[in-house]
Design a protein around this motif. Sequence first.
Motif, short mmCIF file in Angstrom:
data_model
loop_
_atom_site.label_atom_id
_atom_site.label_comp_id
_atom_site.label_asym_id
_atom_site.label_seq_id
_atom_site.Cartn_x
_atom_site.Cartn_y
_atom_site.Cartn_z
N ASP A 132 0.82 -1.21 0.00
CA ASP A 132 0.00 0.00 0.00
C ASP A 132 0.85 1.26 0.00
N VAL A 133 0.16 2.37 -0.27
CA VAL A 133 0.83 3.66 -0.40
C VAL A 133 1.45 4.11 0.92
N MET A 160 4.21 -2.95 -15.61
CA MET A 160 2.94 -3.68 -15.75
C MET A 160 3.12 -5.00 -16.48
N LYS A 161 4.26 -5.19 -17.15
CA LYS A 161 4.53 -6.44 -17.88
C LYS A 161 3.30 -6.88 -18.66
N LEU A 181 3.16 -4.67 -9.96
CA LEU A 181 1.83 -5.26 -9.82
C LEU A 181 1.30 -5.23 -8.40
N GLU A 182 2.17 -5.37 -7.41
CA GLU A 182 1.69 -5.41 -6.02
C GLU A 182 1.09 -4.05 -5.62
N LEU A 183 1.85 -2.99 -5.81
CA LEU A 183 1.39 -1.66 -5.39
C LEU A 183 0.28 -1.11 -6.29
N LEU A 184 0.21 -1.64 -7.52
CA LEU A 184 -0.86 -1.22 -8.44
C LEU A 184 -2.22 -1.32 -7.77
N PHE A 185 -2.40 -2.41 -6.98
CA PHE A 185 -3.69 -2.66 -6.35
C PHE A 185 -3.77 -2.06 -4.94
N GLY A 186 -2.81 -1.22 -4.62
CA GLY A 186 -2.82 -0.54 -3.32
C GLY A 186 -2.63 0.95 -3.49
N GLY A 187 -3.16 1.51 -4.57
CA GLY A 187 -3.06 2.96 -4.79
C GLY A 187 -1.85 3.37 -5.62
#
Length: 232
Positions: A18-19, A65-66, A40-46
Amino acid sequence: MTTSRADARLFVALDMPDVTAAEALIDKLGDDVAAYKIGLELLFGGGIALAQQLKRDGKSVFLDMKLLDIPNTVEKAVANIGTLGLDYLTVHGTDRKTLDAAVMGRGSSRLKLLAVTVLTSLDALDLVEQGIGDTTPAQLVVRRALMAKAAGFDGVIASGHEAAEVRAAVGPNFLIVTPGIRLSAGPDKDQARVMTPAAAIAAGATHLVVGRPITAALDPLAVVRQVLAGLA
Ligand code: C5P
């Protein structure tokens, strides 16, 4: 007054959920880091909002983003990502149609496109398992780098182990961004093809991606400074 020793060749990988966690690290690193990678991990955490905040703060941002999909989907995704005003984007470099679609999608945006050649977590046995064991990881990386260059990409992601061969094949004006960086040689949790910062640069890498050696350190700023010393 402290002089910033930041070097835009070092991307710190913000691989965290997360952010809040990411901002705590960014605060610790301050002016010593000029470039961040969001994956990819942080993409879904802001991650996207943070990427845009980092741009407002004058940092360089690499969105890892691969992408890999049918050409139409990749083209539209790259076009949409291009509106965010970020600096680098990764696309899997396994087939020419996807690469061409990404270049189409970029249009006139400032995005630099990087092709993922062979993940640095893979070794020769993994290629055998995939049915492509007639080529070594290095041969496959070089082949895919030439394909990405022909498609109009700005560079590739490749391990330090292939950087010299890629450089010899693609010539001087092509980015080689190298993950799998470790401060000392030796086996690692899930990265198979690792290298030290100085060795990767000497082999022809233009940029380094460093994640856990910094994010998991007790003193991340000290590790950043060690990496910067290797780049100097
Ligand atoms: O923690 P570590 O330094 O191994 O992180 C490496 C980063 O580089 C991760 O964010 C990973 O997703 C990324 N990466 C990689 N190998 C590639 C492409 C990207 O390790 N071929």
